[in-house]
Write an enzyme that holds these catalytic residues in place. Structure first.
Site, short mmCIF file in Angstrom:
data_model
loop_
_atom_site.label_atom_id
_atom_site.label_comp_id
_atom_site.label_asym_id
_atom_site.label_seq_id
_atom_site.Cartn_x
_atom_site.Cartn_y
_atom_site.Cartn_z
N ASP A 161 -1.63 -23.76 8.87
CA ASP A 161 -1.33 -23.08 10.14
C ASP A 161 0.16 -22.72 10.20
O ASP A 161 0.53 -21.63 10.65
CB ASP A 161 -1.70 -24.03 11.28
N LYS A 203 2.09 -19.03 10.40
CA LYS A 203 3.14 -18.67 11.37
C LYS A 203 4.36 -18.11 10.67
O LYS A 203 4.94 -17.11 11.11
CB LYS A 203 3.51 -19.88 12.21
N LEU A 210 6.83 -19.49 23.50
CA LEU A 210 8.27 -19.24 23.24
C LEU A 210 8.48 -17.78 22.86
O LEU A 210 7.70 -17.22 22.10
CB LEU A 210 8.77 -20.14 22.10
N ARG A 213 -21.37 -16.91 22.31
CA ARG A 213 -22.78 -16.57 22.52
C ARG A 213 -22.98 -15.43 23.51
O ARG A 213 -23.82 -14.56 23.30
CB ARG A 213 -23.54 -17.80 23.03
#
Ligand code: ADP
Ligand code: ASP
Ligand code: MG
Length: 831
Positions: free
Chosen positions: A690, A694, A625, A519
């Site tokens: 997801d 990756k 990592l 916002r």
């Protein structure tokens, strides 16, 4: 006797006039004071516009054209009248003791005179230079009248000095030089009996033929210096709107430092090469008479100011950086120049006969080319006169056509102690190359007090800022703008707060200058307070927009702006292109950009390369990592990714570990959710999307041209469940699938294996699936939320290169982002 000169910025309004008169009276307690005044701020600009309109209207009229320019003349006259009347009205209102009638009459006279001069030129259809000069000097005359009013009201008797009576110049039309001897002689003749308070209008004088002439823009400083010489003054003080001379233009550079003391030479070089705080001709007469010059701030009279005198101080070899804009470079070259005796003399005498000043010269040792810079507005005239003078040589191809390059700037390092110092030029050019600024020409004066580089005008800001950063601040900086204040964003802010003292110790300036959530947008060039950012963001009035950030970055003179994206937002990912284009580094935890269409993926890298900005996304895979960096390092060293397998989801790593401790899929998922390891809707984890993103990031890094849709994806749960958008509903319905899933677990355990959710790359294909692996598999023991990545490469075989550790969670992700942020510095330092 002291000379005090007040510039337009010190005379902007009635309050300024009052302050100036107080400063004069305070100084008058200790010495006689001669004051030189400029026009009120902006008035000379209006008068210049008036003469320009007048000149164009005269040309138009001679061609019987329309009356547009004439009406511009009228309206500019009215604007000037209005501005001066406003100042006068306020001056009268502020000080009841003023002689109102005489001041109004003075203004009336000036306005009448201005109108007469204008009308006269219109009637004659010609505006001679002396008329222009008289028009232009109206502002200074007004200032004298107002100041005289103030001082006289204090019952002080004031002498008025008229520069036309003594300040004689040479015959040059623009930027003439004062004839000091003659001026001194005339001054003595006219002003032997001065009061202890005197006022003189700056900016104009008189030519040998008796005509009025201006001394060039900003010329009141020069008037003051000439007056100081004529008076044998003990000091000449230039009062302006800054505390003194800074080591760079404060309008360009944020962290400028004040110079306490500098030599005449340094000040001359600095003003000659563009530092607006002093007119370039001011210092020379003062130096000749050894009159010290102070630069002081009208708005802060107690500040010490800068002393310019015979001696310099400070250990720094480079005192300051200046920049001169709107310069053009002329190149005279050709085979005929080789060994041609007197060629340079001919070029420069041609230019000087045309009354054009040469700012800087550089010549190649082979005498094949002479390049020199002139003010941009004189480039065409210079070219014309050279073309005429060398017409024959050009015709016979002894010279190549003379070329002009416009829109250039000169950036200059100045310092007496640069003499015999090694490595300064190297630092200068390194800074310019770091700022990605191309050097067009170089010049160093033989006294080694200044070294200049000609660059493209539009690159000046970056050039000056980076030079200042490298030569004076010597402290690399990151100006961070963080988007997304969720768990990761908050944690990053915490880490920044915690690490600030350490960074300061390491001489790194990490400034959070911008903060945004979905916002609001909070921007603060001096840095957002990391204790109170939450309330400050909440009460911010702006909403997020790239334009607002862009405007802010350009206004705030940031050196190394970095945008950090802690969202998973598609729209923001689409803006990276604009961010990079606008000169930001981008550091992101958001995978959306790197898994968008391959064309966008490529485009981002191209722009980053082109703009020399960093696009860093270490946290896209395995959170903190070091996956991407290591992979890039290997590939750069000639390695090739042959095969890859990995557990890339912390939540799924945990859930699959729990399955073999006897929990059902739904129980394990619920436990992970309660521990905060999953997304609020665990369907997002169990859909496998997801993980697919990756593995796509890794595959693309390794050079595979794949799209997200090319990834073979086996979700943990059936599509129908994975597609549920309501987390509660998903959790409620997950047990429906437990029995079917249990069969896979049982079968794996029977075979002495465990189930793992594995992403792999093999034969240029990517696959994300549930696999049963035995103890020999590198991913067998990876559970409890860890990530593990096994990279089978050309160099790492038969055993893979394994990276393992927690690959999710706010702390490690934020740490990864922190690391990427710091990498933008190494870029700055290395390049
Ligand atoms: P005045 O109206 O007093 O003559 P000017 O605008 O001509 O003032 O000159 C003062 C301005 O010069 C400052 O406001 C500042 O922005 C600019 N400037 C440019 N370079 C320098 C510098 N190196 N040090 C100080 N001021 C500088
Ligand atoms: N008023 C003149 C100008 O604006 C001279 C000066 O301010 O020094 O250029
Ligand atoms: Mg000035």
């Amino acid at each position: 006797m002291k000379v005090l000169k007040f510039g337009g910025s010190s005379l902007a309004n009635a309050a300024c006039f009052e302050r100036v008169s107080e400063i004069i009276l305070t100084n008058a307690e200790a010495a006689s004071i001669a004051t030189v005044v400029s026009a009120p701020q902006g008035i000379t600009n209006d008068l210049v516009a008036l003469t320009q309109h007048l000149n164009s209207s005269l040309i138009q009229n001679s061609k019987d054209c329309d009356l547009a320019e004439t009406s511009d003349v009228e309206s500019t006259l009215r604007t000037i009248e209005r501005k001066l009347s406003d100042i006068l009205a306020n001056i009268i209102a502020r000080n009841k003791a003023l002689d109102k009638n005489s001041l109004c009459a003075e203004l009336e006279n000036l306005i009448v005179r201005l109108n007469q001069l204008t009308k006269g030129a219109q009637l004659l259809s010609h505006c001679p230079e002396s008329t222009s000069a008289q028009i232009l000097s109206t502002g200074e005359k007004f200032s004298v009248a107002m100041l005289n009013g103030f001082l006289s009201a204090k019952a002080e008797s004031v002498s008025l000095i008229d520069p036309e009576k003594f300040l004689t110049t040479d015959a040059r039309s623009a930027e003439p030089v004062a004839d000091l001897k003659q001026s001194k002689r005339l001054f003595k003749a006219h002003y032997s009996g001065l009061q202890s308070l005197a006022i003189m209008p700056g900016f104009f004088g008189v030519k040998p033929n008796g005509e009025t002439t201006t001394l060039g823009r900003n010329g009141s400083d020069y008037s003051a210096a000439v007056l100081a010489v004529c008076l044998d003054a003990q000091a000449c003080e230039i009062w302006t709107d800054v505390d003194g001379v800074y080591n760079a233009d404060p309008r360009l550079v944020n962290q400028v430092q004040l110079i306490e003391q500098m030599s005449y030479h340094e000040a001359m070089e600095l003003s000659y090469f563009g530092a607006k705080v002093l007119h370039p001709k001011t210092i020379s007469p003062l130096a000749q008479s050894d009159i010290p010059c102070w630069i002081k701030n009208t708005h802060s009279p107690q500040a010490a100011g800068t002393l310019i005198s015979n001696s310099s101080n400070g250990a720094e070899s480079v005192k300051a950086i200046s920049n001169l804009s709107d310069v053009a470079m002329i190149n005279v070259s050709g085979p005929g120049m080789k060994g041609m005796v007197g060629m340079a003399a001919r070029v420069f005498s041609t230019i000087s006969q045309a009354d054009i000043s040469v700012i800087m010269i550089s010549q190649s040792s082979a005498e094949y080319c002479i390049s020199f810079c002139v003010p941009g507005n004189e480039a065409d005239a210079a070219l014309d006169c050279l073309n005429q003078a060398f017409e024959l040589e050009i015709k016979n191809e002894l010279l190549e056509p003379i070329s002009v390059r416009k829109n250039l700037a000169i950036v200059t390092l100045v310092g007496d102690r640069m003499q015999q110092q090694k490595g300064i030029a190297a630092k200068f050019f390194k800074a310019l190359s770091q700022a990605k600024v191309n050097i067009i020409a170089i010049a160093q004066d033989s006294s080694e007090r200044s070294i200049s580089a000609v660059i493209r005008d539009e690159r000046t800001d970056d050039a000056v800022r980076t030079c200042h950063q490298n030569l004076f601040i010597k402290r690399p900086s990151i100006d961070a703008i963080l988007i997304g204040c969720g768990t990761v964003g908050k944690e990053l802010l915490n880490q920044i707060k915690k690490q600030q003292p350490r960074l300061v110790d390491e001489n790194i300036a990490l400034n959070l200058v911008g903060l945004a959530n979905s916002r609001k947008l909070l921007l603060e060039k001096n840095g957002i307070d990391l204790q109170t950012w939450e309330t400050a963001l909440e009460s911010a009035s702006q909403s997020f927009s790239l334009d607002a950030i862009n405007q802010f970055v350009s206004d705030a003179n940031l050196n190394n702006p970095v945008i950090i994206d802690c969202t998973s937002n598609d729209d923001i990912a689409k803006q990276y292109k604009d961010y990079l284009e606008s000169g930001y580094h981008v550091v992101t935890a958001n995978k959306k950009a790197n898994t968008a269409e391959i064309s966008y993926y490529r485009e981002l890298r191209e722009i980053a390369e082109q703009k020399q900005r960093r696009f860093l996304y270490e946290t896209n895979v395995g959170a903190g990592l070091p996956v991407i960096d290591n992979l890039q390092g290997l590939l750069r060293a000639g390695d090739k990714l042959k095969q890859f397998e990995g557990i890339l989801s912390g939540s799924l790593s945990y859930i699959f570990g729990e399955l073999h401790k006897g929990l059902s899929l739904s129980e394990a998922t619920l436990k992970a959710k309660e521990l905060g390891y999953t997304e609020p809707n665990p369907a997002e984890d169990l859909s496998g999307l997801d993980v697919a993103r990756k593995v796509l990031v890794i595959a693309r890094e390794a050079g595979l041209e794949l799209e997200l849709s090319d990834i073979e994806l086996e979700p943990v749960v059936p599509e129908e469940l994975a597609a549920l958008t309501d987390g509660e509903e998903f959790v409620a319905r997950l047990p429906e699938f437990d029995e079917a899933f249990q069969q896979r677990i049982d079968q794996a355990e029977k075979d002495n294996k465990v189930l793992r959710y594995i992403a792999c790359i093999e034969n240029d294909c990517c696959k994300v699936s549930i696999q049963a692996v035995d103890t020999s598999h590198p991913l067998y023991s990876v559970a409890e939320g860890e990530n593990a990545l096994a990279l089978h490469t050309l160099y790492y075989q038969p055993k893979p290169y394994v990276i393992r550790g927690y690959g999710a969670g706010a702390a490690v992700t934020a740490a990864g982002l922190f690391g990427d942020m710091l990498r933008t510095l190494s870029w700055d330092l290395e390049h």
